[in-house]
Design an enzyme around this catalytic site. Sequence first.
Site, mmCIF file in Angstrom:
data_model
loop_
_atom_site.group_PDB
_atom_site.id
_atom_site.type_symbol
_atom_site.label_atom_id
_atom_site.label_comp_id
_atom_site.label_asym_id
_atom_site.label_seq_id
_atom_site.Cartn_x
_atom_site.Cartn_y
_atom_site.Cartn_z
ATOM 1 N N THR A 96 0.865 -1.192 0.000
ATOM 2 C CA THR A 96 0.000 0.000 0.000
ATOM 3 C C THR A 96 0.898 1.238 0.000
ATOM 4 O O THR A 96 1.370 1.660 -1.037
ATOM 5 C CB THR A 96 -0.971 -0.008 1.201
ATOM 6 O OG1 THR A 96 -0.234 -0.255 2.409
ATOM 7 C CG2 THR A 96 -2.032 -1.087 1.032
ATOM 8 N N THR A 103 0.805 -8.686 12.945
ATOM 9 C CA THR A 103 1.213 -7.403 12.402
ATOM 10 C C THR A 103 0.864 -7.316 10.930
ATOM 11 O O THR A 103 1.050 -8.268 10.199
ATOM 12 C CB THR A 103 2.720 -7.177 12.579
ATOM 13 O OG1 THR A 103 3.032 -5.874 12.114
ATOM 14 C CG2 THR A 103 3.543 -8.171 11.798
ATOM 15 N N ASN A 110 -0.486 10.519 5.891
ATOM 16 C CA ASN A 110 -1.739 10.074 6.509
ATOM 17 C C ASN A 110 -2.833 11.122 6.464
ATOM 18 O O ASN A 110 -4.008 10.784 6.613
ATOM 19 C CB ASN A 110 -1.460 9.643 7.948
ATOM 20 C CG ASN A 110 -0.825 8.271 7.998
ATOM 21 O OD1 ASN A 110 -1.506 7.258 7.837
ATOM 22 N ND2 ASN A 110 0.491 8.227 8.165
ATOM 23 N N LYS A 138 3.998 -6.918 4.105
ATOM 24 C CA LYS A 138 3.729 -5.532 3.768
ATOM 25 C C LYS A 138 3.393 -4.797 5.057
ATOM 26 O O LYS A 138 2.883 -5.375 6.017
ATOM 27 C CB LYS A 138 2.596 -5.402 2.753
ATOM 28 C CG LYS A 138 1.215 -5.873 3.189
ATOM 29 C CD LYS A 138 0.415 -4.915 4.024
ATOM 30 C CE LYS A 138 0.253 -3.575 3.350
ATOM 31 N NZ LYS A 138 -0.514 -2.646 4.277
ATOM 32 N N THR A 145 -6.949 9.982 -0.500
ATOM 33 C CA THR A 145 -6.933 10.725 -1.760
ATOM 34 C C THR A 145 -5.612 10.599 -2.473
ATOM 35 O O THR A 145 -5.453 11.138 -3.546
ATOM 36 C CB THR A 145 -7.218 12.212 -1.485
ATOM 37 O OG1 THR A 145 -6.245 12.715 -0.542
ATOM 38 C CG2 THR A 145 -8.600 12.411 -0.947
ATOM 39 N N GLU A 170 5.982 4.842 7.470
ATOM 40 C CA GLU A 170 5.556 5.983 6.656
ATOM 41 C C GLU A 170 6.336 7.238 7.027
ATOM 42 O O GLU A 170 6.325 7.682 8.176
ATOM 43 C CB GLU A 170 4.058 6.214 6.824
ATOM 44 C CG GLU A 170 3.236 5.111 6.177
ATOM 45 C CD GLU A 170 1.749 5.213 6.452
ATOM 46 O OE1 GLU A 170 0.996 4.590 5.693
ATOM 47 O OE2 GLU A 170 1.358 5.883 7.415
#
Length: 409
Positions: A159, A196, A404, A185, A409, A282
């Site tokens: 992702t 996880t 985040n 992932k 979008t 991230e």
Amino acid sequence: MVQTTNLHQKVEKVESGTLLTPGGFQSGGIHSGLRYKKKDFGLLVSDTPASAAAVYTQSHFQAPPLKVTQESIEKEGKIQALVINSAVANACTGKEGLKNAYEMRKMIAERFHFPEEYVAVASTGVIGEQLPMEKITYGCETIEVTKNGASDFQRSILTTDKCEKTACYQLEVEGKTVTIGGAAKGSGMIHPNMATMLGFITTDATIEPELLQKALSQSIERSFNQITVDGETSTNDMVLAMANGYVDHESLSEQHPDWDGFQYGLQLVCEDLAKQIAKDGEGATKLIEVNVSGANSDKEARIIAKKVVGSSLVKTAVYGLDANWGRIVGAIGHSEAQVDADACDIYIEEQLVFSNGTPCPFSEEQAVEDLDNEEVTLSIHLNEGDGKGTAWGCDLTYDYVRINASYRT
């Protein structure tokens, strides 16, 4: 192959290995239209029914694919295929979502002539959206699996990840080479509780489902359960292991002379994948490893390590190259473990910064240099017992907020 360690026997890392390095597995990944351009639909298949084990998120909002997978595994403890989509998590989608997860299972079972209960299902992506079943149907009817399809599968499950995550180790069982491979992932919503993100492990070892479950659960406690990116746990977290017995040896048990080697190899795969997930958090720029020793127990050491690596203040200090050991003290101070503050030593890499309840003189210049590395190690010696534990995480950056704030979008 490069030797990594010995535990009753040699366990070696296969540098270019994947989840298809174990014998008897194939996989594939395609673009089915769920995402704009990237691969978004994957399939992993064992040549024969494989012993299966899994650990799942403890979220109260467990997604329908996990419920279907649990049902499949509980039937006979065997799995022959895993079908997965990215982009849409199929979580919080009610009866329709559960129906769609069953439909994914059914379509793959019918196409490849497997019993339905031999198919596991997984999804990852945005919560609260129904699966576009015409695109799922296209994926189920179109995808092919090959012995060279590891990278296609690994890309299809991503992702917000920046890279594929794979690991592979080999060991000997009764003089025969056994391989354990895996793919995972995960980049955000990483703070697992008994699982996880998504992790898939394959092995050609011969082992019964209940013993594979025991080995997997033990490995996860010291690997996937010891990482955190943002303190959030997903609705879809799962680690699934498949052992197809492609290597003919006496079925592994705790009494088998090679059991410890297999357990350790499985743990190395889990730990390798877990660290890759933490490093790819991230917006992250570096991996943080926290080592705790001298605790009253291994459990308490793991609690403290995870508390420190999960602290937003520790994470931002590392990002800002700020050797503020007070952030570490703060995190230790409100952990659930028992700690004697006057006996605690804290290190930033090799520099002792706090000891016997007081600050220690250290080189700020060297600390900044150490904190500027891609991997940063913080060590805590509690000097109370023999307990040890390690946890992994990443720094917290401006990009985490950016990613985040616009996830949908």
